[in-house]
Write an enzyme that holds these catalytic residues in place. Structure first.
Site, PDB file in Angstrom:
ATOM      1  N   SER A 134       0.823  -1.212   0.000  1.00 30.49           N
ATOM      2  CA  SER A 134       0.000   0.000   0.000  1.00 30.49           C
ATOM      3  C   SER A 134       0.857   1.263   0.000  1.00 30.49           C
ATOM      4  O   SER A 134       2.011   1.258   0.424  1.00 30.49           O
ATOM      5  CB  SER A 134      -0.910   0.014   1.228  1.00 30.49           C
ATOM      6  OG  SER A 134      -1.668  -1.165   1.282  1.00 30.49           O
TER       7      SER A 134
HETATM    8  N1  SAH Z   1      -1.012  -4.077   3.719  1.00 33.79           N
HETATM    9  C1  SAH Z   1      -0.475  -4.813   2.623  1.00 33.79           C
HETATM   10  C2  SAH Z   1      -1.463  -4.766   1.475  1.00 33.79           C
HETATM   11  C3  SAH Z   1      -1.346  -5.931   0.602  1.00 33.79           C
HETATM   12  S1  SAH Z   1      -2.521  -6.005  -0.707  1.00 33.79           S
HETATM   13  C4  SAH Z   1       0.855  -4.218   2.207  1.00 33.79           C
HETATM   14  O1  SAH Z   1       1.007  -3.009   2.342  1.00 33.79           O
HETATM   15  O2  SAH Z   1       1.703  -4.933   1.712  1.00 33.79           O
HETATM   16  C5  SAH Z   1      -3.850  -6.879   0.044  1.00 33.79           C
HETATM   17  C6  SAH Z   1      -3.551  -8.264   0.536  1.00 33.79           C
HETATM   18  O3  SAH Z   1      -4.808  -8.825   0.972  1.00 33.79           O
HETATM   19  C7  SAH Z   1      -2.999  -9.224  -0.516  1.00 33.79           C
HETATM   20  O4  SAH Z   1      -1.820  -9.784  -0.055  1.00 33.79           O
HETATM   21  C8  SAH Z   1      -4.111 -10.264  -0.680  1.00 33.79           C
HETATM   22  O5  SAH Z   1      -3.618 -11.565  -0.948  1.00 33.79           O
HETATM   23  C9  SAH Z   1      -4.786 -10.198   0.686  1.00 33.79           C
HETATM   24  N2  SAH Z   1      -6.148 -10.723   0.699  1.00 33.79           N
HETATM   25  C10 SAH Z   1      -7.126 -10.583  -0.222  1.00 33.79           C
HETATM   26  N3  SAH Z   1      -8.246 -11.226   0.161  1.00 33.79           N
HETATM   27  C11 SAH Z   1      -7.968 -11.786   1.372  1.00 33.79           C
HETATM   28  C12 SAH Z   1      -8.721 -12.586   2.292  1.00 33.79           C
HETATM   29  N4  SAH Z   1      -9.979 -12.949   2.051  1.00 33.79           N
HETATM   30  N5  SAH Z   1      -8.123 -12.975   3.421  1.00 33.79           N
HETATM   31  C13 SAH Z   1      -6.841 -12.631   3.702  1.00 33.79           C
HETATM   32  N6  SAH Z   1      -6.082 -11.883   2.879  1.00 33.79           N
HETATM   33  C14 SAH Z   1      -6.630 -11.462   1.724  1.00 33.79           C
END
Ligand code: SAH
Length: 217
Positions: free
Chosen positions: A68
């Site tokens: 993010s």
């Molecule tokens: N805060 C993280 C954002 C990653 S993007 C960062 O800054 O790196 C969002 C993440 O949510 C991804 O890794 C994706 O695999 C995860 N995600 C999506 N749906 C999900 C679910 N149902 N349960 C757990 N994780 C999920």
């Protein structure tokens, strides 16, 4: 972050410059700004993108996911802070960068990720940074992590079409949840629980990857 793991030189200066930029953009929490300044973001992105790690932008981390934007990480974090910052549930570990910011502020972080390879990498990064107050789970964050809750703070870093009811259930009385909701037009919502009354406040337009139900190896 321990002294031995905090980085000297260039990346520390870069973290500080990024924190100052976020402060100029309206982030006010000293705790959050310090956590950003101390966190070596270049270790959370693919090596080929390391030169962009301290830019205030989201970046790809593989598997169609993104780390993010630092401003959004900071904004979401400051909105869920309270007087004690005891424990927090994070849904969507991804790179683990947001997790690393939370781990410097909250006593205990519980983080759920559905893609196992991302979870492994995030786990290794946090261990290398001596951030040991994080428990991770591979699973569907739509369902939260019920037996560790209820939580005074919940942060969701992927966008569902609507707020998952299980997450509302796991929010403690007086607790706060920050969550992006929507598909093409997503809005960051701050939800505050008072008994069974959930007050919702619209914060700002955002762009997150979707919250996908189910888990993936
Ligand atoms: N805060 C993280 C954002 C990653 S993007 C960062 O800054 O790196 C969002 C993440 O949510 C991804 O890794 C994706 O695999 C995860 N995600 C999506 N749906 C999900 C679910 N149902 N349960 C757990 N994780 C999920």
């Amino acid at each position: 972050m321990s002294r031995s793991s905090s980085l000297g030189g260039k990346s520390q200066r870069s973290g500080l410059i990024l924190a100052k930029q976020l402060q100029a953009s309206g982030i006010t929490s000293t705790k959050v700004l310090e956590a950003i300044a101390n966190c070596p973001r270049h270790l959370f992105v693919p090596e080929i993108l390391a030169h962009k790690a301290y830019d205030n932008t989201a970046l790809p981390i593989g598997q169609g996911q993104t780390i993010s934007q630092p401003y959004i990480v900071a904004r979401m974090t400051e909105l869920i802070l309270s007087d004690n910052n005891d424990q927090v549930l994070e849904v969507g570990t991804g790179s683990g960068y947001q997790t690393a910011i939370l781990a410097q502020i909250f006593a205990k972080v519980f983080s759920v990720e559905r893609i196992k390879s991302l979870q492994w990498q995030a786990k290794r990064r946090l261990r290398n940074l001596d951030l040991h107050n994080v428990s991770m789970k591979h699973g569907d964050g739509w369902k939260g992590w019920a037996n560790k809750g209820p939580y005074k703070a919940i942060i969701v870093t992927a966008a569902p079409d609507d707020v998952p009811p299980q997450l509302l259930e796991q929010l403690d009385d007086g607790g706060k949840m920050i969550i992006p909701v929507g598909q093409d037009h997503q809005i960051l919502r701050l939800i505050t629980r008072n008994n069974n009354n959930f007050q919702q406040q619209m914060i700002e337009a955002v762009r997150f990857v979707p919250l996908v139900p189910g888990e993936l190896l």
